[in-house]
Design a protein around this motif. Structure first.
Motif, mmCIF file in Angstrom:
data_model
loop_
_atom_site.group_PDB
_atom_site.id
_atom_site.type_symbol
_atom_site.label_atom_id
_atom_site.label_comp_id
_atom_site.label_asym_id
_atom_site.label_seq_id
_atom_site.Cartn_x
_atom_site.Cartn_y
_atom_site.Cartn_z
ATOM 1 N N GLY A 30 0.814 -1.209 0.000
ATOM 2 C CA GLY A 30 0.000 0.000 0.000
ATOM 3 C C GLY A 30 0.845 1.254 0.000
ATOM 4 N N GLU A 31 1.986 1.200 0.720
ATOM 5 C CA GLU A 31 2.879 2.355 0.755
ATOM 6 C C GLU A 31 3.527 2.593 -0.596
ATOM 7 O OE1 GLU A 31 5.753 2.367 3.862
ATOM 8 O OE2 GLU A 31 4.285 1.747 5.368
ATOM 9 N N LEU A 32 3.861 1.524 -1.300
ATOM 10 C CA LEU A 32 4.475 1.651 -2.617
ATOM 11 C C LEU A 32 3.512 2.314 -3.593
ATOM 12 C CD1 LEU A 32 6.919 1.061 -4.378
ATOM 13 C CD2 LEU A 32 5.907 -1.160 -4.893
ATOM 14 N N ASN A 33 2.249 1.912 -3.568
ATOM 15 C CA ASN A 33 1.254 2.543 -4.443
ATOM 16 C C ASN A 33 1.060 4.007 -4.088
ATOM 17 O OD1 ASN A 33 0.797 0.257 -5.943
ATOM 18 N ND2 ASN A 33 -0.886 -0.453 -4.641
ATOM 19 N N LEU A 34 1.092 4.319 -2.802
ATOM 20 C CA LEU A 34 0.950 5.699 -2.364
ATOM 21 C C LEU A 34 2.126 6.547 -2.846
ATOM 22 C CD1 LEU A 34 -0.737 7.662 -0.647
ATOM 23 C CD2 LEU A 34 0.700 7.027 1.293
ATOM 24 N N ILE A 35 3.336 6.001 -2.762
ATOM 25 C CA ILE A 35 4.521 6.717 -3.233
ATOM 26 C C ILE A 35 4.461 6.917 -4.746
ATOM 27 C CG2 ILE A 35 7.020 6.524 -3.535
ATOM 28 C CD1 ILE A 35 7.076 5.139 -0.777
ATOM 29 N N MET A 36 4.038 5.902 -5.484
ATOM 30 C CA MET A 36 3.935 6.014 -6.936
ATOM 31 C C MET A 36 2.895 7.048 -7.337
ATOM 32 S SD MET A 36 4.490 2.082 -8.205
ATOM 33 C CE MET A 36 3.890 2.460 -9.812
ATOM 34 N N ASP A 37 1.753 7.052 -6.670
ATOM 35 C CA ASP A 37 0.715 8.035 -6.968
ATOM 36 C C ASP A 37 1.185 9.453 -6.653
ATOM 37 O OD1 ASP A 37 -1.021 6.082 -7.862
ATOM 38 O OD2 ASP A 37 -2.079 5.907 -5.933
ATOM 39 N N LYS A 38 1.897 9.603 -5.548
ATOM 40 C CA LYS A 38 2.404 10.920 -5.170
ATOM 41 C C LYS A 38 3.454 11.411 -6.167
ATOM 42 C CE LYS A 38 2.498 14.193 -2.096
ATOM 43 N NZ LYS A 38 1.375 15.057 -1.865
ATOM 44 N N SER A 39 4.333 10.511 -6.626
ATOM 45 C CA SER A 39 5.350 10.918 -7.599
ATOM 46 C C SER A 39 4.708 11.270 -8.941
ATOM 47 C CB SER A 39 6.401 9.837 -7.771
ATOM 48 O OG SER A 39 5.830 8.669 -8.303
ATOM 49 N N LYS A 40 3.675 10.566 -9.346
ATOM 50 C CA LYS A 40 2.961 10.922 -10.576
ATOM 51 C C LYS A 40 2.312 12.286 -10.448
ATOM 52 C CE LYS A 40 1.881 6.299 -12.274
ATOM 53 N NZ LYS A 40 0.804 5.351 -12.572
ATOM 54 N N GLN A 41 1.804 12.578 -9.274
ATOM 55 C CA GLN A 41 1.182 13.876 -9.040
ATOM 56 C C GLN A 41 2.230 14.992 -9.056
ATOM 57 O OE1 GLN A 41 -0.639 14.248 -5.213
ATOM 58 N NE2 GLN A 41 -1.943 15.945 -5.840
ATOM 59 N N ILE A 42 3.396 14.754 -8.469
ATOM 60 C CA ILE A 42 4.453 15.771 -8.424
ATOM 61 C C ILE A 42 4.953 16.088 -9.827
ATOM 62 C CG2 ILE A 42 6.841 16.185 -7.716
ATOM 63 C CD1 ILE A 42 6.159 14.697 -5.105
ATOM 64 N N TYR A 43 5.206 15.063 -10.628
ATOM 65 C CA TYR A 43 5.752 15.267 -11.964
ATOM 66 C C TYR A 43 4.685 15.393 -13.038
ATOM 67 C CZ TYR A 43 10.227 14.256 -9.897
ATOM 68 O OH TYR A 43 11.349 14.302 -9.120
ATOM 69 N N SER A 44 3.418 15.396 -12.658
ATOM 70 C CA SER A 44 2.279 15.581 -13.579
ATOM 71 C C SER A 44 2.310 14.585 -14.729
ATOM 72 C CB SER A 44 2.258 16.998 -14.121
ATOM 73 O OG SER A 44 2.167 17.922 -13.078
ATOM 74 N N ILE A 45 2.612 13.348 -14.432
ATOM 75 C CA ILE A 45 2.650 12.305 -15.452
ATOM 76 C C ILE A 45 1.221 11.873 -15.752
ATOM 77 C CG2 ILE A 45 3.415 9.950 -15.965
ATOM 78 C CD1 ILE A 45 5.844 10.520 -14.202
ATOM 79 N N GLY A 46 0.873 11.918 -17.032
ATOM 80 C CA GLY A 46 -0.453 11.498 -17.455
ATOM 81 C C GLY A 46 -1.514 12.581 -17.345
#
Length: 81
Positions: free
Chosen positions: A2-18
Motif C-alpha cells: 500500500g505504501e508503494l502505491n501511495l509513493i507512486m501516486d504521489k510521484s505521478k502527481q508531483i511530476y504531472s505524469i499522465g
C-alpha cells in the motif's frame, strides 16, 4: 504494498505524469521569452539605427529553435514539469 502505491501516486502527481495542461512547459516559455526578447532587440536596432545586429538575431533564433524542440520533445513524452 500500500505504501508503494501511495509513493507512486504521489510521484505521478508531483511530476504531472499522465495529466494534460493548458499552459506550455516552463522550458518552452523561457526559451520563447528569451528568443522574442533577442529578436525584438535585433528588430529595434535595425529600425532605429539601420544596421543589422547579427548576434541578437542569432541568439533569438537559437532560443526560438530550442523552444520549439523542447515543445516537441515534451509533447512526445507527455511530461508537464
Amino acid at each position: 504494498m500500500g505504501e508503494l502505491n501511495l509513493i507512486m501516486d504521489k510521484s505521478k502527481q508531483i511530476y504531472s505524469i499522465g495529466v494534460t495542461s493548458k499552459l506550455p512547459h516552463t522550458a518552452v516559455l523561457m526559451y520563447s521569452f528569451f528568443g522574442l526578447v533577442f529578436c525584438s532587440a535585433a528588430i529595434y536596432q535595425y529600425a532605429t539605427r539601420g544596421r543589422f545586429d547579427f548576434i541578437s538575431s542569432a541568439f533569438g533564433l537559437g532560443f526560438l529553435v530550442f523552444g520549439m524542440l523542447a515543445y516537441i520533445r515534451n509533447k512526445r513524452l507527455n511530461l508537464n514539469c
